[in-house]
Write a protein that holds these residues in place. Structure first.
Motif, PDB file in Angstrom:
ATOM      1  N   ASP A  84       0.840  -1.249  -0.087  1.00 44.71           N
ATOM      2  CA  ASP A  84      -0.029   0.022   0.103  1.00 44.71           C
ATOM      3  C   ASP A  84       0.925   1.132  -0.027  1.00 44.71           C
ATOM      4  OD1 ASP A  84      -2.553  -1.394   0.142  1.00 44.71           O
ATOM      5  OD2 ASP A  84      -2.273  -1.750   2.077  1.00 44.71           O
ATOM      6  N   PHE A  85       0.664   2.300  -0.837  1.00 40.26           N
ATOM      7  CA  PHE A  85       1.169   3.285  -0.834  1.00 40.26           C
ATOM      8  C   PHE A  85       0.180   4.749  -0.646  1.00 40.26           C
ATOM      9  CE2 PHE A  85       3.749   0.599  -3.304  1.00 40.26           C
ATOM     10  CZ  PHE A  85       5.253   0.754  -3.298  1.00 40.26           C
ATOM     11  N   TYR A  86       0.271   5.468   0.046  1.00 40.47           N
ATOM     12  CA  TYR A  86      -0.437   6.396   0.295  1.00 40.47           C
ATOM     13  C   TYR A  86       0.206   7.833   0.749  1.00 40.47           C
ATOM     14  CZ  TYR A  86       0.069   4.907   5.166  1.00 40.47           C
ATOM     15  OH  TYR A  86       0.569   4.500   6.231  1.00 40.47           O
ATOM     16  N   GLY A  87      -0.336   9.052   0.299  1.00 39.89           N
ATOM     17  CA  GLY A  87       0.328  10.399   0.487  1.00 39.89           C
ATOM     18  C   GLY A  87      -0.374  11.479   0.277  1.00 39.89           C
ATOM     19  N   VAL A  88       0.393  12.799   0.297  1.00 42.10           N
ATOM     20  CA  VAL A  88      -0.418  14.064   0.016  1.00 42.10           C
ATOM     21  C   VAL A  88       0.598  14.789  -0.763  1.00 42.10           C
ATOM     22  CG1 VAL A  88       0.390  14.913   2.098  1.00 42.10           C
ATOM     23  CG2 VAL A  88      -1.637  16.106   1.127  1.00 42.10           C
ATOM     24  N   GLU A  89       0.087  15.741  -1.604  1.00 43.57           N
ATOM     25  CA  GLU A  89       0.986  16.355  -2.477  1.00 43.57           C
ATOM     26  C   GLU A  89       0.430  17.877  -2.486  1.00 43.57           C
ATOM     27  OE1 GLU A  89       1.970  12.876  -5.623  1.00 43.57           O
ATOM     28  OE2 GLU A  89       0.753  14.654  -6.122  1.00 43.57           O
ATOM     29  N   MET A 115       4.492  14.090   0.742  1.00 40.72           N
ATOM     30  CA  MET A 115       4.632  12.899   1.884  1.00 40.72           C
ATOM     31  C   MET A 115       4.233  11.643   1.409  1.00 40.72           C
ATOM     32  SD  MET A 115       3.651  12.904   5.710  1.00 40.72           S
ATOM     33  CE  MET A 115       2.040  13.170   5.290  1.00 40.72           C
ATOM     34  N   ILE A 116       4.919  10.507   1.279  1.00 35.94           N
ATOM     35  CA  ILE A 116       4.464   9.418   0.851  1.00 35.94           C
ATOM     36  C   ILE A 116       5.111   8.186   1.829  1.00 35.94           C
ATOM     37  CG2 ILE A 116       6.469   9.303  -0.626  1.00 35.94           C
ATOM     38  CD1 ILE A 116       4.839   7.395  -2.546  1.00 35.94           C
ATOM     39  N   THR A 117       3.967   7.108   1.914  1.00 36.73           N
ATOM     40  CA  THR A 117       4.424   6.041   2.930  1.00 36.73           C
ATOM     41  C   THR A 117       4.132   4.990   2.118  1.00 36.73           C
ATOM     42  OG1 THR A 117       3.758   7.352   4.885  1.00 36.73           O
ATOM     43  CG2 THR A 117       3.663   4.839   4.929  1.00 36.73           C
ATOM     44  N   GLY A 118       4.927   3.815   2.050  1.00 39.39           N
ATOM     45  CA  GLY A 118       4.754   2.681   1.371  1.00 39.39           C
ATOM     46  C   GLY A 118       5.232   1.376   2.394  1.00 39.39           C
ATOM     47  N   GLU A 119       4.279   0.374   2.402  1.00 34.81           N
ATOM     48  CA  GLU A 119       4.403  -0.592   3.162  1.00 34.81           C
ATOM     49  C   GLU A 119       3.872  -1.737   2.690  1.00 34.81           C
ATOM     50  OE1 GLU A 119       2.038   0.445   6.510  1.00 34.81           O
ATOM     51  OE2 GLU A 119       3.235   1.869   7.215  1.00 34.81           O
ATOM     52  N   PHE A 120       4.622  -2.829   2.747  1.00 39.53           N
ATOM     53  CA  PHE A 120       4.331  -4.079   2.169  1.00 39.53           C
ATOM     54  C   PHE A 120       3.440  -4.951   3.378  1.00 39.53           C
ATOM     55  CE2 PHE A 120       8.712  -3.943   0.035  1.00 39.53           C
ATOM     56  CZ  PHE A 120       7.991  -4.068  -1.227  1.00 39.53           C
ATOM     57  N   ASP A 121       2.694  -5.875   2.977  1.00 41.97           N
ATOM     58  CA  ASP A 121       1.654  -6.462   3.868  1.00 41.97           C
ATOM     59  C   ASP A 121       2.727  -7.501   4.728  1.00 41.97           C
ATOM     60  OD1 ASP A 121      -0.419  -5.559   2.834  1.00 41.97           O
ATOM     61  OD2 ASP A 121      -1.196  -7.255   2.386  1.00 41.97           O
ATOM     62  N   SER A 122       3.954  -8.112   4.420  1.00 41.73           N
ATOM     63  CA  SER A 122       4.293  -9.024   5.183  1.00 41.73           C
ATOM     64  C   SER A 122       6.043  -8.552   5.204  1.00 41.73           C
ATOM     65  CB  SER A 122       4.173 -10.481   4.579  1.00 41.73           C
ATOM     66  OG  SER A 122       4.608 -10.394   3.384  1.00 41.73           O
ATOM     67  N   ALA A 123       6.469  -7.834   4.247  1.00 39.57           N
ATOM     68  CA  ALA A 123       7.996  -7.500   4.274  1.00 39.57           C
ATOM     69  C   ALA A 123       8.493  -6.086   4.633  1.00 39.57           C
ATOM     70  CB  ALA A 123       8.279  -7.650   2.882  1.00 39.57           C
ATOM     71  N   GLY A 124       7.627  -5.255   5.579  1.00 38.20           N
ATOM     72  CA  GLY A 124       8.164  -4.155   6.131  1.00 38.20           C
ATOM     73  C   GLY A 124       7.744  -2.998   5.281  1.00 38.20           C
ATOM     74  N   ASP A 125       8.730  -1.955   5.328  1.00 35.55           N
ATOM     75  CA  ASP A 125       8.530  -0.581   4.667  1.00 35.55           C
ATOM     76  C   ASP A 125       9.143  -0.717   3.169  1.00 35.55           C
ATOM     77  OD1 ASP A 125       7.296   1.149   6.803  1.00 35.55           O
ATOM     78  OD2 ASP A 125       9.503   0.906   7.698  1.00 35.55           O
ATOM     79  N   VAL A 126       8.538  -0.306   2.341  1.00 42.15           N
ATOM     80  CA  VAL A 126       9.062  -0.335   0.779  1.00 42.15           C
ATOM     81  C   VAL A 126      10.365   0.660   0.910  1.00 42.15           C
ATOM     82  CG1 VAL A 126       8.738   0.454  -1.680  1.00 42.15           C
ATOM     83  CG2 VAL A 126       6.787  -0.311  -0.231  1.00 42.15           C
ATOM     84  N   GLN A 159      14.956  10.092   6.403  1.00 44.15           N
ATOM     85  CA  GLN A 159      14.069   8.909   6.287  1.00 44.15           C
ATOM     86  C   GLN A 159      14.418   7.759   6.835  1.00 44.15           C
ATOM     87  OE1 GLN A 159      11.795   6.955   5.480  1.00 44.15           O
ATOM     88  NE2 GLN A 159      11.572   7.827   3.227  1.00 44.15           N
ATOM     89  N   ASP A 160      13.620   7.664   7.947  1.00 50.43           N
ATOM     90  CA  ASP A 160      14.355   6.875   9.083  1.00 50.43           C
ATOM     91  C   ASP A 160      13.149   5.487   8.864  1.00 50.43           C
ATOM     92  OD1 ASP A 160      11.645   7.997   9.771  1.00 50.43           O
ATOM     93  OD2 ASP A 160      12.653   8.896  11.645  1.00 50.43           O
ATOM     94  N   ASN A 161      12.457   5.412   7.745  1.00 43.91           N
ATOM     95  CA  ASN A 161      11.960   4.018   7.547  1.00 43.91           C
ATOM     96  C   ASN A 161      12.238   3.456   6.054  1.00 43.91           C
ATOM     97  OD1 ASN A 161       9.938   3.818   9.739  1.00 43.91           O
ATOM     98  ND2 ASN A 161       9.136   5.803   8.900  1.00 43.91           N
ATOM     99  N   PRO A 162      13.779   3.227   6.109  1.00 46.61           N
ATOM    100  CA  PRO A 162      14.217   3.167   4.709  1.00 46.61           C
ATOM    101  C   PRO A 162      13.832   1.605   3.983  1.00 46.61           C
ATOM    102  CG  PRO A 162      15.962   2.592   6.484  1.00 46.61           C
ATOM    103  CD  PRO A 162      14.443   2.979   7.051  1.00 46.61           C
ATOM    104  N   GLY A 163      13.068   0.790   4.659  1.00 47.80           N
ATOM    105  CA  GLY A 163      12.930  -0.615   4.214  1.00 47.80           C
ATOM    106  C   GLY A 163      14.210  -1.657   4.770  1.00 47.80           C
ATOM    107  N   ASP A 164      13.735  -2.889   4.730  1.00 47.98           N
ATOM    108  CA  ASP A 164      14.284  -3.956   5.388  1.00 47.98           C
ATOM    109  C   ASP A 164      15.975  -3.984   4.607  1.00 47.98           C
ATOM    110  OD1 ASP A 164      12.644  -4.695   6.912  1.00 47.98           O
ATOM    111  OD2 ASP A 164      12.057  -6.408   5.824  1.00 47.98           O
ATOM    112  N   PHE A 165      16.931  -4.080   5.146  1.00 51.92           N
ATOM    113  CA  PHE A 165      18.285  -4.074   4.713  1.00 51.92           C
ATOM    114  C   PHE A 165      18.660  -2.843   3.798  1.00 51.92           C
ATOM    115  CE2 PHE A 165      16.011  -8.179   4.316  1.00 51.92           C
ATOM    116  CZ  PHE A 165      16.855  -8.989   5.285  1.00 51.92           C
ATOM    117  N   GLU A 166      18.131  -1.762   4.410  1.00 54.83           N
ATOM    118  CA  GLU A 166      18.375  -0.310   3.901  1.00 54.83           C
ATOM    119  C   GLU A 166      18.857   0.346   4.973  1.00 54.83           C
ATOM    120  OE1 GLU A 166      18.872   0.746   0.572  1.00 54.83           O
ATOM    121  OE2 GLU A 166      17.913  -1.192  -0.309  1.00 54.83           O
ATOM    122  N   THR A 167      19.950   1.503   4.524  1.00 56.59           N
ATOM    123  CA  THR A 167      20.462   2.376   5.715  1.00 56.59           C
ATOM    124  C   THR A 167      19.565   3.472   5.646  1.00 56.59           C
ATOM    125  OG1 THR A 167      22.030   3.412   4.225  1.00 56.59           O
ATOM    126  CG2 THR A 167      22.657   1.613   5.572  1.00 56.59           C
TER     127      THR A 167
END
Length: 707
Positions: free
Chosen positions: A565-570, A593-604, A635-643
């Motif tokens: 799911d991706f959602y945000g505002v412009e 602003m945009i947020t992206g999340e996998f159902d089972s794999a964390g942040d995009v 960007q403190d929600n970088p996704g799994d295995f990302e800095t």
């Protein structure tokens, strides 16, 4: 705190709406053929043209568009800048040149440049959400159409054109631009081109964030410390201070075209485009696999060191030739088929990755694309279209992890608008068939359908409400299906730009997007404001999953599918404040602003951070000036295995002077101050953020003569 700032900006804009004039200023759209003006559609559209495009135009498409709400830049050093739309990149974002795909391989890898020259553009139109249905159900992120009039759409009387030179001191970049158009009677011609050369990019501080690189290796499943000492010696990861090593390059672009006009608005035209560029990849960005390094242990130290040093100097030499034909006819069957448009394009693309003086990998792509549109004008517009694309792709060399693949794509679409009272509605559908035939013999085909609908309601003469919904379906790309397919463990090839082994899956299903946009738009005589909320739910979203395994200490990733799911505002606005010293003073407020999340794999991973900005400008008939600030959050929600990526505040400013001569000749002199505070900026959208930050403080100056 940043969310509070964004809310305050929107609140201030809402108050300004009630006080500002209400006469619309509209841009005539080219990319949406059933509408004449942006105000006549609820589809999300961003337009760059005129003075704004001239000010923002840069050496890459990503950098040109990167600060517009909803759009970011994914850079891979100064030579590459790819647009990211609402967090979507790669095959989900389609780059068009005059309504036909660019025909490059930029979606295959983040170090591959887009084969489009922004400096020659007359208009850049960005379609998001349902509007992408006109150009492909797979354009889930969006469509960017760069329009340059290389085939003149109107008769031209006499000769007109422009010559420009600009210099940017951060990369010591010289850019020259030429445009010449003319005509006599029914014939018109167009000639344009650019040359560009640049040195290593100046930056504040060190190029490589060594702490972040070490953290990234640990997150990826890293190497044993003893092995790290053997495999990554100081020479291989030698850092540079104050500049990005091996980031220099050059480019040459040439267009020539002509058209014959045989009616009031009818014409047929042809054009030729040559696009050439050579650019370096910053040290440490490419991983060349560990098999060679292990083999290197058998050689003498001096010889091995020379090999490593040579491998570290990576350059890309790109050449593309393109041939276009267009036919526009009007009043075919008045009231039924008012306009017929046909496009036919052949593109021959090739680039080689040079490792020192050796050719590492050679990519080539031949594409044939045709498009036809039948348009009904009048009160209820409609367009029926058919699209075809043939694609022959090959990669040869030690880093060729995608097999030679032939693809065929067919698409048919119909879009209709109609009115009911004050409401304007639009609905459309698209059917696509995609066939991918790799040299491995595992042919795959996909049939997909896409639907869209929108409604536009004018609340009053200045304020309108737009709602749009769409269902889009994307067939998996060649690399998602066939990367490293049928290779044994010993034959697995590392994707050099990402430093991982990518393994495709021929059993992937199509990716389905359910997208909704809600927008509130106000436009006055000299002011406007637009606020958009969007939600994009994707089923079977295709992404790379870290398996946790390694081959020769290189992490292994597999293409998998998960819902996301991706959602945000412009928000974007410009308000005319006052008349001051003979000029107009205006204030712009913008943010996204945009947020992206996998159902089972964390942040995009690699999503842009929240951004809030403002611009204060003053302009008279001949003189203009502006100061601009953009604040980006961490960007403190970088996704799994990302800095994680630190936020930044960037200040820019500029001044320009326009001198008018007799006969319509104009001379424009401009000066830009970029990143005035010399801020270290690392883009969270970039694969290369830990190796190459953005340019530091720089001055860009230029002259443009228009006649």
């Amino acid at each position: 705190m940043k969310r509070t700032i964004l809310a305050a900006c929107i609140g201030a804009a809402s108050q300004a709406m009630a006080q500002a004039p209400d006469t619309r200023l509209e841009h005539v759209l080219v990319t949406v053929p059933i509408h004449k003006k942006a105000a006549e559609t609820a589809l999300p559209v961003t337009v760059l043209s005129g003075d704004e495009l001239q000010r923002l135009a840069s050496s890459t498409l990503g950098e040109t568009l990167g600060d517009k709400p909803g759009i970011s830049n994914s850079s891979f050093g100064p030579g590459v800048g790819r647009p990211v739309i609402r967090g979507q990149a790669g095959p989900r974002t389609v780059n068009l040149s005059n309504a036909i795909a660019a025909g490059d391989v930029s979606s295959l890898s983040p170090d591959h440049a887009v084969g489009i020259e922004p400096m020659l553009a007359e208009t850049v139109e960005v379609l998001r959400g349902p509007s992408t249905l006109l150009y492909g159900g797979g354009a889930i992120g969006g469509v960017i159409n760069t329009i340059d009039n290389r085939i003149p759409a109107k008769r031209i009387d006499g000769i007109q054109g422009a010559v420009e030179y600009r210099y940017d001191d951060a990369p010591e970049m010289n850019t020259g631009v030429l445009k010449l158009e003319g005509g006599a009677g029914d014939f018109a011609f167009h000639v344009s081109g650019t040359f560009r050369d640049f040195d290593d990019m100046s930056i504040p501080g060190l190029a490589i964030d060594e702490e972040a690189v070490e953290m990234q290796e640990e997150l990826l499943g890293g190497h044993d410390e003893d092995h790290e000492g053997e495999e990554h010696d100081e020479e291989e990861f030698e850092n540079s201070d104050g500049f990005i090593a091996n980031s220099n390059g050059d480019s040459d672009v040439f267009n020539i075209g002509g058209s014959y006009h045989f009616g009031e608005r009818d014409f047929i035209g042809f054009s030729y485009n040559s696009f050439e560029t050579n650019y370096g990849i910053p040290p440490g960005a490419h991983e060349h696999g560990h098999e060679e390094e292990h083999e290197g242990e058998e050689h003498e130290g001096e010889e091995h060191g020379e090999e490593e040093e040579e491998e570290e100097i990576i350059r890309i030499n790109l050449q593309q030739e393109r041939y276009d034909t267009q036919l526009h006819m009007h009043d075919i069957v008045p009231g039924f088929i008012d306009v017929a448009r046909a496009y036919l394009t052949y593109t021959d693309y090739e680039h080689v990755e040079l490792e020192g003086t050796e050719i590492g990998t050679q990519f080539s792509r031949e594409t044939y694309e045709g498009r036809m549109e039948l348009v009904r004008e009048g009160a209820n517009h409609g367009v029926l279209g058919l699209q075809f694309k043939g694609d022959e792709f090959s990669a040869i060399g030690e880093e060729a992890y995608v097999p030679e693949t032939d693809s065929v794509e067919w698409g048919g679409f119909y879009v209709q608008d109609f009115h009911a009272g004050d409401w304007q509605f639009e609905a459309g559908g698209r059917l696509d068939y995609v066939e991918r035939d790799p040299a491995t013999g595992l042919e795959e085909d996909f049939t997909s359908h896409s639907l869209s609908g929108s409604a536009l309601y004018p609340i009053n003469e200045s304020l309108s409400l737009g709602v749009s919904l769409s269902r889009s379906e994307r067939a998996p790309s060649t690399e998602e299906l066939f990367s490293n397919l049928n290779n044994s463990e010993e034959e697995l090839v590392t994707h050099a730009a990402t430093g991982i082994i990518e393994i495709g899956d021929p059993n992937l299903d199509t990716e389905v997007s359910l997208n909704g946009d809600l927008s509130l738009t106000w436009q006055g005589e000299k002011s406007f404001a637009e606020l958009t909320f969007f939600y994009n739910s994707l089923s079977d979203y295709i992404f790379l999953l870290n398996t946790g395994g390694e081959v020769d200490e290189t992490p292994v990733y597999e293409y998998e599918q998960d819902d996301a799911d991706f959602y945000g505002v412009e928000f974007e606005s410009s308000f005319d404040l006052a008349t001051l010293a003979g000029g107009n003073l205006a204030l712009g407020i913008f943010g996204d602003m945009i947020t992206g999340e996998f159902d089972s794999a964390g942040d995009v991973p690699r999503l842009p951070p929240m951004r809030v900005g403002s611009e204060l400008s003053w302009r008279s008939d001949s003189l203009g000036a502006y100061v601009r600030v953009l604040n980006a959050s961490d960007q403190d929600n970088p996704g799994d295995f990302e800095t994680e990526t630190e936020g930044y505040t960037r200040w820019d400013g500029g001044i320009d002077y326009n001198l008018q001569f007799s006969g319509g000749t104009e001379l424009l002199a401009f000066l830009k101050l970029k990143n005035i505070s010399d801020e270290e900026i690392r883009l969270s959208t970039s694969f290369l953020r830990n190796f190459a930050p953005q340019a530091g403080e720089s001055v860009e100056a230029g002259l443009r003569l228009t006649f």
